[in-house]
Scaffold this motif. Structure first.
Motif, PDB file in Angstrom:
ATOM      1  N   ASN A 226     -39.439 106.018 -20.703  1.00 22.29           N
ATOM      2  CA  ASN A 226     -40.041 107.293 -21.094  1.00 22.29           C
ATOM      3  C   ASN A 226     -40.249 108.258 -19.924  1.00 22.29           C
ATOM      4  O   ASN A 226     -40.757 109.363 -20.114  1.00 22.29           O
ATOM      5  CB  ASN A 226     -41.383 107.048 -21.789  1.00 22.29           C
ATOM      6  CG  ASN A 226     -41.219 106.286 -23.094  1.00 22.29           C
ATOM      7  OD1 ASN A 226     -40.198 106.443 -23.782  1.00 22.29           O
ATOM      8  ND2 ASN A 226     -42.212 105.460 -23.441  1.00 22.29           N
ATOM      9  N   ALA A 227     -39.888 107.843 -18.731  1.00 21.73           N
ATOM     10  CA  ALA A 227     -40.086 108.708 -17.558  1.00 21.73           C
ATOM     11  C   ALA A 227     -39.056 109.827 -17.548  1.00 21.73           C
ATOM     12  O   ALA A 227     -37.869 109.616 -17.820  1.00 21.73           O
ATOM     13  CB  ALA A 227     -39.988 107.890 -16.283  1.00 21.73           C
TER      14      ALA A 227
ATOM     15  N   GLN B 295     -38.413 111.956  -5.425  1.00 20.38           N
ATOM     16  CA  GLN B 295     -38.208 112.017  -6.864  1.00 20.38           C
ATOM     17  C   GLN B 295     -39.250 112.943  -7.479  1.00 20.38           C
ATOM     18  O   GLN B 295     -40.378 113.052  -6.986  1.00 20.38           O
ATOM     19  CB  GLN B 295     -38.333 110.630  -7.503  1.00 20.38           C
ATOM     20  CG  GLN B 295     -37.183 109.687  -7.186  1.00 20.38           C
ATOM     21  CD  GLN B 295     -37.303 108.391  -7.959  1.00 20.38           C
ATOM     22  OE1 GLN B 295     -38.390 107.846  -8.130  1.00 20.38           O
ATOM     23  NE2 GLN B 295     -36.166 107.896  -8.449  1.00 20.38           N
ATOM     24  N   VAL B 296     -38.839 113.601  -8.535  1.00 16.27           N
ATOM     25  CA  VAL B 296     -39.770 114.381  -9.345  1.00 16.27           C
ATOM     26  C   VAL B 296     -39.800 113.717 -10.719  1.00 16.27           C
ATOM     27  O   VAL B 296     -38.833 113.790 -11.484  1.00 16.27           O
ATOM     28  CB  VAL B 296     -39.347 115.855  -9.453  1.00 16.27           C
ATOM     29  CG1 VAL B 296     -40.318 116.619 -10.351  1.00 16.27           C
ATOM     30  CG2 VAL B 296     -39.289 116.490  -8.070  1.00 16.27           C
ATOM     31  N   VAL B 297     -40.919 113.019 -10.998  1.00 14.41           N
ATOM     32  CA  VAL B 297     -41.070 112.239 -12.225  1.00 14.41           C
ATOM     33  C   VAL B 297     -42.214 112.842 -13.041  1.00 14.41           C
ATOM     34  O   VAL B 297     -43.350 112.910 -12.557  1.00 14.41           O
ATOM     35  CB  VAL B 297     -41.346 110.756 -11.917  1.00 14.41           C
ATOM     36  CG1 VAL B 297     -41.451 109.962 -13.212  1.00 14.41           C
ATOM     37  CG2 VAL B 297     -40.263 110.196 -10.998  1.00 14.41           C
ATOM     38  N   ASN B 298     -41.887 113.265 -14.250  1.00 11.91           N
ATOM     39  CA  ASN B 298     -42.882 113.912 -15.121  1.00 11.91           C
ATOM     40  C   ASN B 298     -43.596 115.048 -14.388  1.00 11.91           C
ATOM     41  O   ASN B 298     -44.823 115.167 -14.402  1.00 11.91           O
ATOM     42  CB  ASN B 298     -43.900 112.887 -15.634  1.00 11.91           C
ATOM     43  CG  ASN B 298     -43.256 111.809 -16.473  1.00 11.91           C
ATOM     44  OD1 ASN B 298     -42.280 112.067 -17.196  1.00 11.91           O
ATOM     45  ND2 ASN B 298     -43.777 110.595 -16.394  1.00 11.91           N
ATOM     46  N   ASN B 299     -42.783 115.841 -13.685  1.00 13.27           N
ATOM     47  CA  ASN B 299     -43.260 117.025 -12.942  1.00 13.27           C
ATOM     48  C   ASN B 299     -44.161 116.674 -11.763  1.00 13.27           C
ATOM     49  O   ASN B 299     -44.874 117.550 -11.246  1.00 13.27           O
ATOM     50  CB  ASN B 299     -43.992 117.998 -13.871  1.00 13.27           C
ATOM     51  CG  ASN B 299     -43.067 118.587 -14.916  1.00 13.27           C
ATOM     52  OD1 ASN B 299     -41.891 118.849 -14.638  1.00 13.27           O
ATOM     53  ND2 ASN B 299     -43.582 118.776 -16.131  1.00 13.27           N
ATOM     54  N   LYS B 300     -44.133 115.429 -11.307  1.00 15.72           N
ATOM     55  CA  LYS B 300     -44.903 115.025 -10.140  1.00 15.72           C
ATOM     56  C   LYS B 300     -43.954 114.506  -9.062  1.00 15.72           C
ATOM     57  O   LYS B 300     -43.040 113.745  -9.349  1.00 15.72           O
ATOM     58  CB  LYS B 300     -45.912 113.937 -10.506  1.00 15.72           C
ATOM     59  CG  LYS B 300     -47.021 114.411 -11.427  1.00 15.72           C
ATOM     60  CD  LYS B 300     -48.015 113.286 -11.690  1.00 15.72           C
ATOM     61  CE  LYS B 300     -49.131 113.745 -12.621  1.00 15.72           C
ATOM     62  NZ  LYS B 300     -50.114 112.656 -12.883  1.00 15.72           N
ATOM     63  N   LYS B 301     -44.184 114.935  -7.797  1.00 10.49           N
ATOM     64  CA  LYS B 301     -43.327 114.536  -6.690  1.00 10.49           C
ATOM     65  C   LYS B 301     -43.719 113.163  -6.174  1.00 10.49           C
ATOM     66  O   LYS B 301     -44.897 112.859  -5.998  1.00 10.49           O
ATOM     67  CB  LYS B 301     -43.423 115.554  -5.549  1.00 10.49           C
ATOM     68  CG  LYS B 301     -42.883 116.927  -5.899  1.00 10.49           C
ATOM     69  CD  LYS B 301     -42.992 117.860  -4.708  1.00 10.49           C
ATOM     70  CE  LYS B 301     -42.473 119.244  -5.066  1.00 10.49           C
ATOM     71  NZ  LYS B 301     -42.589 120.184  -3.919  1.00 10.49           N
TER      72      LYS B 301
END
Length: 352
Positions: A240-241, A289-295
């Protein structure tokens, strides 16, 4: 200086030109022309007198540069006392017309009239040698500023990264997570200093510099490169990421060296070809990485080779130049699989 000798040479040259171009009808001289030349000679005598007075006023040891340039109606003069006389004389004179230029420095004078040049000096002292400023500037323009060594503080390159595996580009069957997004795998080269040395009349040069080379490897999958292990491995992200960015960035301090051939000594009109060698040391490595709008950012060596060396080449015309770098060293350190050979291609935005 004997100004009379100088002016006599000018007058003689012009008289010869005028007599050669003026038809002599039935052996009768042109009275009007003789009268005009007589008036000009009188004005020249007056001008000579003012030159003589200025010479007497000049203090011994005065090495100040005084330049008189007469070219048609465009007159640049260093002594305001003569400006009025020269302006008046240039309006109706055959001698002080377009095409005549006088450069004066101390006791030396250079006269140009069409293709004829006359240089007169009273002394062999090198300080009195006349320098033709226009010729000097033109020479500098045509010979890449006329410098044997030229230094540039900043340069910029922009291109794309990729690598070879078994002579195939970006195709590693056993490591599918290493496959790159080619359009977003950018190479940025920031030149700290560049030095160019002329070897043969600015047609052959040797270049050496210091370059910070940034390599962004943008992966096509969402898997994370695992840090602090002795191999190259990836950890898949949660189903779901939402991963919008996944890359490995390396930074190497490079020492590029190359020989450059130029078809012209003037760089702005030259076809240029260079080939050489470069070597560098890794000073940075991290994943981002940018995962769910978080770096998410992690620093490690990721088993990367600390040394980087290989061949380099560039080709171009004027300000438009393309570059290509091919690493002879592998991307990862010795004993770590896979054996990838990086390369970069791009354009030089600023620099040699």
């Amino acid at each position: 200086m004997q100004i009379r000798i100088l002016l006599f040479l000018i007058l003689s040259a012009v008289l010869n030109v005028v007599q050669a171009q003026t038809p002599n009808l039935q052996g009768t001289p042109d009275t009007n022309l003789q009268q005009q030349l007589s008036d000009i000679e009188q004005k020249i005598n007056e001008l000579q007198k003012q030159f003589s007075e200025l010479s007497q006023q000049k203090t011994p040891g005065d090495t100040s540069r005084k330049i008189i340039i007469i070219d048609g109606k465009n007159i640049v003069i260093s002594d305001e006392q003569l400006e009025k006389s020269l302006n008046e004389l240039s309006k109706d004179s055959l001698i002080l017309g377009k095409g005549l230029k006088i450069y004066q420095s101390g006791d030396s004078v250079l006269i140009t009239l069409g293709g004829m040049k006359i240089q007169l000096r009273d002394s062999d002292d090198s300080d009195n040698v006349v320098i033709n400023e226009e010729q000097k500037q033109e020479k500098n323009k045509n010979t890449d500023s006329g410098k044997t060594v030229k230094t540039q503080v900043f340069s910029l390159r922009l291109g794309f990264n990729n690598y070879l595996f078994n002579n195939r580009v970006n195709h590693i069957p056993a490591y599918p997570d290493l496959e790159l997004n080619n359009a977003k795998s950018l190479n940025i080269g920031i030149g700290i200093v560049n030095v160019r040395m002329n070897l043969i009349k600015h047609f052959l040069r040797f270049n050496v510099g210091l370059l910070y080379d940034v390599n962004n490897y943008r992966f096509s999958t969402d898997a994370t490169l695992i840090p602090r292990i002795d191999s190259v491995a990836f950890q898949p992200k949660e189903i779901n990421a939402n991963v919008s960015k996944n890359k490995l960035t390396t930074g190497y301090l490079m020492l590029p060296m190359n020989f450059q051939f130029s078809s012209s000594a003037k760089s702005s009109h030259a076809f240029k070809l260079s080939a050489g060698f470069r070597v560098g040391y890794r000073i940075d490595a991290h994943t981002k990485q940018v995962v769910n709008n978080k770096k998410e950012k992690d620093r490690d060596d990721y088993n990367l080779n600390p040394l980087k060396y290989g061949l380099s080449a560039s080709i171009g015309y004027s300000w438009l130049n393309l570059y290509a770098d091919y690493d002879m060293s592998t991307m990862f350190r010795e004993g770590v699989q896979p054996l990838l050979t990086p390369f970069q291609v791009g354009i030089v935005l600023a620099g040699f």
